[in-house]
Enzyme design. Sequence first.
Site, PDB file in Angstrom:
ATOM      1  N   ARG B  50       0.856  -1.181   0.000  1.00 30.26           N
ATOM      2  CA  ARG B  50       0.000   0.000   0.000  1.00 30.26           C
ATOM      3  C   ARG B  50       0.893   1.232   0.000  1.00 30.26           C
ATOM      4  NH1 ARG B  50      -3.387  -1.410   5.234  1.00 30.26           N
ATOM      5  NH2 ARG B  50      -1.275  -2.002   5.780  1.00 30.26           N
ATOM      6  N   ASP B  52       1.471   5.429   0.096  1.00 29.91           N
ATOM      7  CA  ASP B  52       0.848   6.616   0.703  1.00 29.91           C
ATOM      8  C   ASP B  52       0.380   7.612  -0.357  1.00 29.91           C
ATOM      9  OD1 ASP B  52       1.094   5.896   3.361  1.00 29.91           O
ATOM     10  OD2 ASP B  52       3.066   6.829   3.589  1.00 29.91           O
ATOM     11  N   ARG B 200      11.144   6.914   2.975  1.00 32.19           N
ATOM     12  CA  ARG B 200      11.123   8.375   3.106  1.00 32.19           C
ATOM     13  C   ARG B 200      11.940   8.813   4.326  1.00 32.19           C
ATOM     14  NH1 ARG B 200       4.949   9.638   3.121  1.00 32.19           N
ATOM     15  NH2 ARG B 200       5.795  11.663   3.746  1.00 32.19           N
TER      16      ARG B 200
END
Lengths: 248, 248
Positions: B50, B52, B200
Site C-alpha cells: 500500500r 501513501d 522516506r
Amino acid sequence: MPRYKLTIEYDGTPYAGWQRQAGLPSVQGVVETAIARFCSAEVTITTAGRTDAGVHASAQTVHVDLERDWPADKVRDALNAHLSQAGEAVSVLTAERVAQDFDARFSALRRHYLYRILNRRSPAALDARRVWWVPRPLDAEKMHEAAQRLIGYHDFTTFRATQCQAKSPLRSLDVLDVTRHGEMIEIRASARSFLHNQIRSFAGSLAEVGFGRWTADDLQAALEARDRARCGMVAPPYGLYLIGVDYA
Amino acid sequence: MPRYKLTIEYDGTPYAGWQRQAGLPSVQGVVETAIARFCSAEVTITTAGRTDAGVHASAQTVHVDLERDWPADKVRDALNAHLSQAGEAVSVLTAERVAQDFDARFSALRRHYLYRILNRRSPAALDARRVWWVPRPLDAEKMHEAAQRLIGYHDFTTFRATQCQAKSPLRSLDVLDVTRHGEMIEIRASARSFLHNQIRSFAGSLAEVGFGRWTADDLQAALEARDRARCGMVAPPYGLYLIGVDYA
C-alpha cells in the site's frame, strides 16, 4: 538598460502556448508577470521560439532588458520565488547578464527539439501529457533510416502548418535522429530554425513509416511534392520538448 | 475462480493513497471500479504494497479473482479502456493468469523502490510532484557510503512512522544505493518488505548526511538508538516510486 538571458523550463500542459494572449494563461505572460512583480515595471521578453499549447521546454531561452543592474543570480531566484508562489509550472534555470547585441531570437544559431513517443500497448500514466502514446508497434530503425531523407536544405511545405507565418518554406535540417530506449522512442531534431508544426509533422509522418504504411521513398516523395496534403498525421503537441538553443 | 496478476503504473498525485477510503479517490478504488465495470461484479484486489498519498508506482503488483476465465490480454485492455475513459492516472501494464496460491502480498520475495531528489537551485517545473526538490547541494557519494551502514538485519524503529502497524520493527535491508545523474539523485532500496515511511525516513536522514550535517557515524548511531525522535527529516511522498516486486 542591462540585458539578461534567461533559460527556462516549463510544463506546457496548463498553458495556451508560449505567446501572451488576452484572457488565456501563457508561458510568456507568466514570466513577464513574475518580472513585473520583481522589478515593478512592465517588460516584454523575446524568445528563441514560440511553442504551441501543450509543448514543453527543458531549456527555452529568452532575453529581457531590466531597468536596474541586478546580480544575475538574484534575478533567477526572485523570479522563481514569484513563479512558485503563483503555483506556475515554470522555472528559471539560469539568468546571465549578456551584451546589448544578444538577441534570444536572432542570435540563435541552432535549435534542438525532442519528440517522445511511448510505444506500448498500455496507456501512459506517469508520463500522461508528456508523451505521445502509440499502442501499435513502431519500427524505430526504419523511422531513423527514412528520416535521413529529410536532412539538408529543402522546401518543407509538406511539413509546415497551413497557418505558418514564415516567409519561406526553405529550411536546412541538420539532425533528425530516431532511437528506441525500451518502450520510449525519441526523435531528436536540430536546425537553425523550424517552420510551424514542422517537428510534429515529421513525427506523425515518421510514425507512418514506423507502422510500415510508408516506405522511405514515400516519405521522400511527400517531401518533394511540396504539398501539405501529402503530410502524414500531425503528432500531438504534448510529446514535444524544446531542449536547447545554441548561441555563438 | 481464476486468479489474475496485474502490474500497474500510476501517478500518485491525484489520489489519497493506495487504500480504498470512503469519499476519497484511491488507486485501489479506481482499479476495483474499473474491474467492476468490466465484470459487472464487485471485487477486492490484494496489493504487494500500500503506497501513501502522492507516492507513485511504475510497477505495482496486485492479484484479483474474476468470475470468468477471460483472456489475460483482454483483461488488461478492457481495464485500460475503463481507466482512460474515467480520466484516471492509472494504467495496467500487464495481466497474467496465475495459480490460485499466488498472493500479491504474501508471495512477494522482494520489493524495489526508487526515491528521486532534484538537487539544483531552481525548482522543478517538468518534474513537479515527481521529485523532492532540494536546492542545497548534496554530496551523493557521502550519502551512498553512509547508506551502507543501514544494510542488513536491524531494528528499524528510528526509521518507521509512529503509526506503523507492523508487529515487528525488525527488517532485512538488502540494497540502499545512492547515485547522482546530473542534477538528479536516485536512491534505490530493495528488501523483502519495508516498514511504513521507512524509505522516506531513509531519504530524509541521508539528506542530512548529504548536507554535511550528519556523518555516517551519526546515521549509524540514529539506527542503533531505535528511537523515532532520532530520525532526520521524513522526505516528501512525491519523490517515491514503487518500481518492482519480485516473485518466485
